[in-house]
Scaffold this active site. Structure first.
Site, mmCIF file in Angstrom:
data_model
loop_
_atom_site.group_PDB
_atom_site.id
_atom_site.type_symbol
_atom_site.label_atom_id
_atom_site.label_comp_id
_atom_site.label_asym_id
_atom_site.label_seq_id
_atom_site.Cartn_x
_atom_site.Cartn_y
_atom_site.Cartn_z
ATOM 1 N N SER A 18 0.857 -1.187 0.000
ATOM 2 C CA SER A 18 0.000 0.000 0.000
ATOM 3 C C SER A 18 0.892 1.236 0.000
ATOM 4 O O SER A 18 2.059 1.179 0.408
ATOM 5 C CB SER A 18 -0.891 0.000 1.245
ATOM 6 O OG SER A 18 -1.491 1.258 1.451
ATOM 7 N N TYR A 74 -1.905 -1.278 10.349
ATOM 8 C CA TYR A 74 -1.929 -1.477 8.901
ATOM 9 C C TYR A 74 -0.694 -0.917 8.190
ATOM 10 O O TYR A 74 -0.040 -1.646 7.428
ATOM 11 C CB TYR A 74 -3.209 -0.878 8.311
ATOM 12 C CG TYR A 74 -3.316 -0.998 6.814
ATOM 13 C CD1 TYR A 74 -3.689 -2.203 6.221
ATOM 14 C CD2 TYR A 74 -3.056 0.092 5.980
ATOM 15 C CE1 TYR A 74 -3.790 -2.320 4.846
ATOM 16 C CE2 TYR A 74 -3.166 -0.019 4.606
ATOM 17 C CZ TYR A 74 -3.531 -1.226 4.049
ATOM 18 O OH TYR A 74 -3.618 -1.334 2.688
#
Length: 275
Positions: free
Chosen positions: A145, A158
């Site tokens: 990401s 995350y």
């Protein structure tokens, strides 16, 4: 690398029933690749597999399990290897994120995020690497990401888990550079993976809308760039610009900016004004 290298061979895709994983499965099927698809139970994977097989004329195997459990990871790996098919690619797409205050995040969710985003990806890579090395040409595509490039408040663990994916992928790629296994890591930005995700990103205003791409666009860019030999893939011009800027902005200035944007996901307007 070309798709012809994967003729009559199989590509494994995790998290294949929803969002980006579903788009990646369609993208590879469009090019005539056989697939082994994995998802959680109850997400319609069997129906989607049949649809892809019928529409694109490819062979598709599917398996449903929860990657939070180590024994399930091994069971899936053993099941795939017992199929006696040639594996030409592994796409580690399964993962989960979200936005919340860390202190208010359940222990269960934190544990699940780490187990899926970090452990499952790592173990699946280890289980399938010997089969991939047995091919003249093969690949590993890990989905990270843009969150991997800068610490982020309100994203629980995350960003840290995706930073691991980036570091692991680049290091493994260097280790395997003299083999036929190409390792790439993709860093998507905001996508239409779910209604919840769209709602959260919509709160970012211009910042979120500027980086927005559809899952089909990201899948197309990711696969094309990976086949072209790219090792680090960042879909979208806007995302590339943002990442470059964040690298040069000192942390003392960057973190308050990120805080201001992401706080919109977890605080109401009145709560933010009182902070």
């Amino acid at each position: 690398m070309k798709y012809k290298n994967y003729s009559n061979k199989y590509i494994i895709i995790t998290g294949a029933s929803l969002g980006l994983g579903k788009a990646l499965a369609k993208r590879f099927a469009l090019e005539g690749c056989n697939l082994i698809l994995l998802s959680l139970p109850g997400e319609g994977l069997a129906n989607y597999s049949r649809m892809l097989a019928n529409e694109y004329g490819v062979k598709i195997l599917h398996f449903e399990t929860d990657l939070c459990k180590g024994e399930n990871i091994k069971e899936f790996a053993d099941w795939v290897l017992n199929q006696k098919v040639q594996i030409a690619g592994l796409v580690n797409n399964a993962g989960l994120g979200g936005s919340a205050l860390f202190e208010q995040t359940s222990i269960s969710l934190i544990d699940t995020m780490l187990l899926v985003n970090v452990r499952a990806l790592t173990l699946l890579t280890r289980y399938f690497l010997p089969a991939l090395k047995a091919q003249e040409h093969s690949f590993i595509l890990n989905v990270s990401s843009i969150a991997a490039f800068k610490p982020m408040p309100f994203k629980m663990v995350y960003p840290a888990s995706k930073a691991f994916v980036y570091s692991f992928s680049v290091g493994l790629g260097e280790e395997l550079k003299d083999t036929g296994v190409h390792v790439a890591v993709m860093h998507p930005g905001p996508m239409n993976t779910s209604e919840d995700n769209e709602a959260r990103i919509g709160k970012h205003g211009f910042m979120g809308k500027g980086a927005w791409l559809t899952v089909d666009d990201v899948a197309d860019i990711g696969v094309s760039k990976m086949l072209a030999g790219d090792k680090v893939i960042i879909p979208g011009v806007y995302n590339k610009v943002i990442i470059r800027l964040l690298k040069f902005i000192p942390r003392i200035f960057a973190m308050p900016m990120i805080y201001k944007v992401l706080s919109k996901e977890v605080f109401s307007e009145s709560e933010r004004q009182s902070i």
